[in-house]
Design an enzyme around this catalytic site. Structure first.
Site, PDB file in Angstrom:
ATOM      1  N   SER A  81       0.824  -1.218   0.000  1.00  0.00           N
ATOM      2  CA  SER A  81       0.000   0.000   0.000  1.00  0.00           C
ATOM      3  C   SER A  81       0.854   1.262   0.000  1.00  0.00           C
ATOM      4  CB  SER A  81      -0.905   0.024   1.225  1.00  0.00           C
ATOM      5  OG  SER A  81      -1.701  -1.123   1.278  1.00  0.00           O
TER       6      SER A  81
HETATM    7  N1  SAH Z   1      -0.373  -5.388   4.094  1.00  0.00           N
HETATM    8  C1  SAH Z   1       0.298  -5.614   2.860  1.00  0.00           C
HETATM    9  C2  SAH Z   1      -0.567  -5.273   1.668  1.00  0.00           C
HETATM   10  C3  SAH Z   1      -0.655  -6.445   0.785  1.00  0.00           C
HETATM   11  S1  SAH Z   1      -1.916  -6.444  -0.433  1.00  0.00           S
HETATM   12  C4  SAH Z   1       1.653  -4.911   2.817  1.00  0.00           C
HETATM   13  O1  SAH Z   1       1.991  -4.162   3.748  1.00  0.00           O
HETATM   14  O2  SAH Z   1       2.405  -5.118   1.860  1.00  0.00           O
HETATM   15  C5  SAH Z   1      -3.090  -7.549   0.296  1.00  0.00           C
HETATM   16  C6  SAH Z   1      -2.680  -8.975   0.507  1.00  0.00           C
HETATM   17  O3  SAH Z   1      -3.821  -9.682   0.975  1.00  0.00           O
HETATM   18  C7  SAH Z   1      -2.220  -9.717  -0.755  1.00  0.00           C
HETATM   19  O4  SAH Z   1      -0.925 -10.205  -0.569  1.00  0.00           O
HETATM   20  C8  SAH Z   1      -3.239 -10.857  -0.893  1.00  0.00           C
HETATM   21  O5  SAH Z   1      -2.678 -12.054  -1.375  1.00  0.00           O
HETATM   22  C9  SAH Z   1      -3.724 -11.007   0.526  1.00  0.00           C
HETATM   23  N2  SAH Z   1      -5.040 -11.655   0.684  1.00  0.00           N
HETATM   24  C10 SAH Z   1      -6.140 -11.535  -0.114  1.00  0.00           C
HETATM   25  N3  SAH Z   1      -7.147 -12.274   0.372  1.00  0.00           N
HETATM   26  C11 SAH Z   1      -6.689 -12.869   1.513  1.00  0.00           C
HETATM   27  C12 SAH Z   1      -7.277 -13.755   2.468  1.00  0.00           C
HETATM   28  N4  SAH Z   1      -8.523 -14.216   2.348  1.00  0.00           N
HETATM   29  N5  SAH Z   1      -6.517 -14.158   3.521  1.00  0.00           N
HETATM   30  C13 SAH Z   1      -5.232 -13.729   3.654  1.00  0.00           C
HETATM   31  N6  SAH Z   1      -4.623 -12.896   2.780  1.00  0.00           N
HETATM   32  C14 SAH Z   1      -5.345 -12.471   1.727  1.00  0.00           C
END
Ligand code: SAH
Length: 229
Positions: A81
């Site tokens: 993000s």
């Molecule tokens: N917090 C992260 C942002 C990553 S984007 C950072 O600081 O980089 C969101 C992430 O959520 C992705 O990697 C995606 O694979 C994950 N995601 C999506 N659905 C999910 C679920 N049901 N359970 C766990 N992770 C999930």
């Protein structure tokens, strides 16, 4: 030691510390112009944003852009993000030193690291195994011993470790997963983007009071979709 070895290692150390100074300056700039300027005042959050080496959480070819005012690709179709969004979501749950926090969507691991600078422990779940493994290795190499990782569908939360003081969801479902609400302690805060895939969603703050949640819509955001196994 040979003189050439000494000269070479001194040079290397110099270049390395120069690099670290450059990143520190970029980080300071990021906090001033992107975060303080947009009215995030929570001191613990600002300190954590000044501390965590964001460039360590992006792919090698993205390092030069790590401190820019935007999300970046981290592979597997996912993103880290925008710094402001990480800072906002951190400050809006008002994290305290003794808190135990659950994050859904580890991704690069950056948000978890920012939280881990402030609170007692962070539990983070990622559904894509490659990203989960990479983040886990990163936490180890940066010595974050208070981050616990799990690979799987975060819809179910982490019941064995519940209740949590706060929950941060960084992928967007259509509605708040019920198990997450159940794992929020009295007085707990949950921040989550809610809305359709690849469209504008609403960032919401849920607060648990007297066993009931109240919902506040914060502002429009765009997160990657919350997927299911
Ligand atoms: N917090 C992260 C942002 C990553 S984007 C950072 O600081 O980089 C969101 C992430 O959520 C992705 O990697 C995606 O694979 C994950 N995601 C999506 N659905 C999910 C679920 N049901 N359970 C766990 N992770 C999930």
């Amino acid at each position: 030691m040979k003189l050439t070895t000494i000269v070479l290692s001194t040079l290397l150390a110099l270049v390395f510390s120069q690099d670290q100074d450059d990143y520190r300056r970029l980080r300071e700039d990021m906090v001033k112009t992107q975060i303080e300027a947009r009215n995030v005042y929570n001191r613990a959050t600002l300190k954590a944003m000044r501390t965590v080496p964001r460039h360590e959480f992006v792919p090698e070819y993205m390092k030069a852009y790590a401190y820019e005012d935007r999300p970046l690709s981290i592979g597997n179709g996912q993103t880290i993000s925008q710094p402001y969004i990480v800072a906002f979501m951190t400050s809006v749950i008002n994290p305290k030193p003794d808190d135990r926090i659950l994050e859904i969507g580890t991704g690069s691991g950056y948000q978890a690291a920012v939280l881990a600078e402030i609170v007692h422990s962070v539990y983070t779940i990622e559904i894509i195994p490659e990203l989960a493994d990479k983040a886990k290795a990163k936490f180890e190499s940066l010595n974050y011993s208070n981050i616990y990782t799990k690979t799987g569908d975060g819809y179910h939360g982490w019941p064995e470790e519940a209740p949590f003081d706060a929950i941060v969801v960084t992928a967007a479902p259509d509605e708040v997963p019920e198990p997450l609400i159940e794992q929020l302690r009295e007085g707990g805060r949950l921040v989550i983007p809610i809305g359709p895939k690849y469209s504008v969603q609403s960032l919401q703050l849920l607060t648990m009071k007297d066993g009931k949640t109240s919902i506040k819509n914060l502002f429009p955001v765009r997160f990657v979709p919350f997927t299911r196994d």
